[in-house]
Design an enzyme around this catalytic site. Sequence first.
Site, PDB file in Angstrom:
ATOM      1  N   LYS A 274       1.030  -1.251  -0.043  1.00 36.42           N
ATOM      2  CA  LYS A 274      -0.078  -0.001  -0.039  1.00 36.42           C
ATOM      3  C   LYS A 274       0.864   1.436  -0.073  1.00 36.42           C
ATOM      4  O   LYS A 274       0.683   2.152  -0.474  1.00 36.42           O
ATOM      5  CB  LYS A 274      -0.981   0.010   1.021  1.00 36.42           C
TER       6      LYS A 274
ATOM      7  N   LYS B  42      -5.464 -10.843  -6.695  1.00 41.34           N
ATOM      8  CA  LYS B  42      -6.726 -11.467  -6.026  1.00 41.34           C
ATOM      9  C   LYS B  42      -8.033 -10.401  -6.328  1.00 41.34           C
ATOM     10  O   LYS B  42      -7.751  -9.547  -6.517  1.00 41.34           O
ATOM     11  CB  LYS B  42      -6.698 -11.647  -4.308  1.00 41.34           C
TER      12      LYS B  42
ATOM     13  N   LYS C 173     -12.215  -5.370  -2.951  1.00 38.31           N
ATOM     14  CA  LYS C 173     -13.374  -4.563  -3.262  1.00 38.31           C
ATOM     15  C   LYS C 173     -12.921  -3.085  -4.001  1.00 38.31           C
ATOM     16  O   LYS C 173     -13.453  -2.402  -4.246  1.00 38.31           O
ATOM     17  CB  LYS C 173     -13.421  -3.849  -1.622  1.00 38.31           C
TER      18      LYS C 173
HETATM   19  N1  AQP Z   1      -9.709 -12.582  -3.190  1.00 36.29           N
HETATM   20  C1  AQP Z   1      -9.995 -13.032  -1.958  1.00 36.29           C
HETATM   21  N2  AQP Z   1      -9.819 -14.418  -1.624  1.00 36.29           N
HETATM   22  C2  AQP Z   1     -10.301 -14.916  -0.483  1.00 36.29           C
HETATM   23  N3  AQP Z   1     -10.257 -14.181   0.669  1.00 36.29           N
HETATM   24  C3  AQP Z   1     -10.485 -12.841   0.484  1.00 36.29           C
HETATM   25  N4  AQP Z   1     -10.653 -11.911   1.480  1.00 36.29           N
HETATM   26  C4  AQP Z   1     -10.554 -10.746   0.606  1.00 36.29           C
HETATM   27  N5  AQP Z   1     -10.350 -10.956  -0.764  1.00 36.29           N
HETATM   28  C5  AQP Z   1     -10.300 -12.198  -0.815  1.00 36.29           C
HETATM   29  C6  AQP Z   1     -11.124 -11.833   2.700  1.00 36.29           C
HETATM   30  O1  AQP Z   1     -12.388 -11.252   2.869  1.00 36.29           O
HETATM   31  C7  AQP Z   1     -12.150 -10.809   4.252  1.00 36.29           C
HETATM   32  C8  AQP Z   1     -12.581  -9.345   4.314  1.00 36.29           C
HETATM   33  O2  AQP Z   1     -11.208  -8.683   3.808  1.00 36.29           O
HETATM   34  P1  AQP Z   1     -11.378  -7.024   3.371  1.00 36.29           P
HETATM   35  O3  AQP Z   1     -12.342  -6.239   4.046  1.00 36.29           O
HETATM   36  O4  AQP Z   1      -9.566  -6.684   3.635  1.00 36.29           O
HETATM   37  O5  AQP Z   1     -11.657  -7.219   1.807  1.00 36.29           O
HETATM   38  P2  AQP Z   1     -10.856  -6.693   0.620  1.00 36.29           P
HETATM   39  O6  AQP Z   1     -11.654  -7.352  -0.495  1.00 36.29           O
HETATM   40  O7  AQP Z   1      -9.181  -7.279   0.385  1.00 36.29           O
HETATM   41  O8  AQP Z   1     -10.968  -5.482   0.616  1.00 36.29           O
HETATM   42  P3  AQP Z   1     -10.252  -4.138   0.096  1.00 36.29           P
HETATM   43  O9  AQP Z   1     -10.895  -3.096   0.439  1.00 36.29           O
HETATM   44  O10 AQP Z   1     -10.252  -4.429  -1.533  1.00 36.29           O
HETATM   45  O11 AQP Z   1      -8.763  -4.213   0.550  1.00 36.29           O
HETATM   46  P4  AQP Z   1      -7.381  -4.247  -0.151  1.00 36.29           P
HETATM   47  O12 AQP Z   1      -7.349  -2.745  -0.334  1.00 36.29           O
HETATM   48  O13 AQP Z   1      -6.386  -4.923   0.759  1.00 36.29           O
HETATM   49  O14 AQP Z   1      -7.467  -5.073  -1.320  1.00 36.29           O
HETATM   50  C9  AQP Z   1     -10.828 -10.936   4.743  1.00 36.29           C
HETATM   51  O15 AQP Z   1     -10.939 -12.232   5.540  1.00 36.29           O
HETATM   52  C10 AQP Z   1      -9.996 -11.329   3.394  1.00 36.29           C
HETATM   53  O16 AQP Z   1      -9.006 -12.348   3.689  1.00 36.29           O
END
Ligand code: AQP
Length: 336
Positions: free
Chosen positions: A116, A198, A201
């Site tokens: 980040k 991956k 969001k």
């Molecule tokens: N692709 C994924 N595969 C498996 N598990 C996932 N998680 C997130 N993406 C995957 C799991 O979801 C939970 C919530 O995590 P989060 O709120 O950090 O979700 P995110 O989608 O990673 O959100 P952001 O805002 O997009 O975060 P960044 O900026 O970090 O990519 C967790 O249990 C996570 O493991």
Amino acid sequence: MHIMGKEIVVSGIRSTGFLHIGNYFGAIKNYIRMQEDYQCYFFVADYHSLTTHPDPASLKPNVYRVLAENIACGLDPEKVALYVQSDIPEIPELYLMLNMMAYKGELEKTASFKDKARANPENVNAGLLTYPTLMSADILIHKGQFVPVGKDQEQHLEMARTFAQRFNFRYGDTFPEPHPFNFGADLVKIPSLDGKGKMSKSENENATLYLADTDDLIRKKVMKAVSGDAPTEMNSSKPEVIENLFSLMNLVSEPAIIENFETHFNNCTIRYGDMKKQLAEDMVKFIAPIREKAIAIQEDTSYLQGIMKMGAAKARESAAKTLAEARKNMGINFYC
Ligand code: AQP
């Protein structure tokens, strides 16, 4: 109220946007299985979303959506404590204490911090650096033992164990060490449709399948998934992007259908267009009912507010107990 004998589970999702199938298969699916047999605390991590300074007007709909989508997936707010992180003031107090036990060097070495900081060098704030201590406070405040999360959270969990150990060593046994949990299987990582990282969001929007996507959008995104040419040698190993397509199919398609595409891959007759069409239809079948339920729940704001209050009351009861113990063990008990 803590139910005697039940093991404690804690997990959260940041309110940074629309939930996707990575959140579902990495986390929510396990929440739903665990709610039957464990003492569960699940929360919307709104404080965690502040690292990127979101527009204040976006917070409420984002928090309501995460709650609504969790309930639409099958989470039962009567069985678990479903709450919003900022409703629990004990969490930031424990975060402050744990920050005294977290060293700059180890925080700077965290993979998510490095990623980040590299992506947004103009916004390397202290909240981003101490993300793992806030996450540790989220878990330790309930003495969490198991944390259902995706693979991307493994390192943060390791840090939570380190901080718990340090606290216990210095101030006496207070916290159990929390472990990631996926019913005995490896933690999952749902890949994005473009083969780059991956589903997420906040990144890769066109290569992520959201629980709120319309049927047509799901079809469009899946049909655009990277595939390449069919194999030319029998039984060859799968390129990563094809492995990803099969992994996605494994989530939502019937075993016989997957086997059929495996056979076609192995004898070089596979048509990726057909495979993607099948995957798209199976994704539509999986996502559409969740989407429709979530829309209805999200519109009912008084219901959601009731859920948040009920969840906060349950979570605060457990949090207050842990915090009192942590304060006492640290020597912050000046009135008795
Ligand atoms: N692709 C994924 N595969 C498996 N598990 C996932 N998680 C997130 N993406 C995957 C799991 O979801 C939970 C919530 O995590 P989060 O709120 O950090 O979700 P995110 O989608 O990673 O959100 P952001 O805002 O997009 O975060 P960044 O900026 O970090 O990519 C967790 O249990 C996570 O493991």
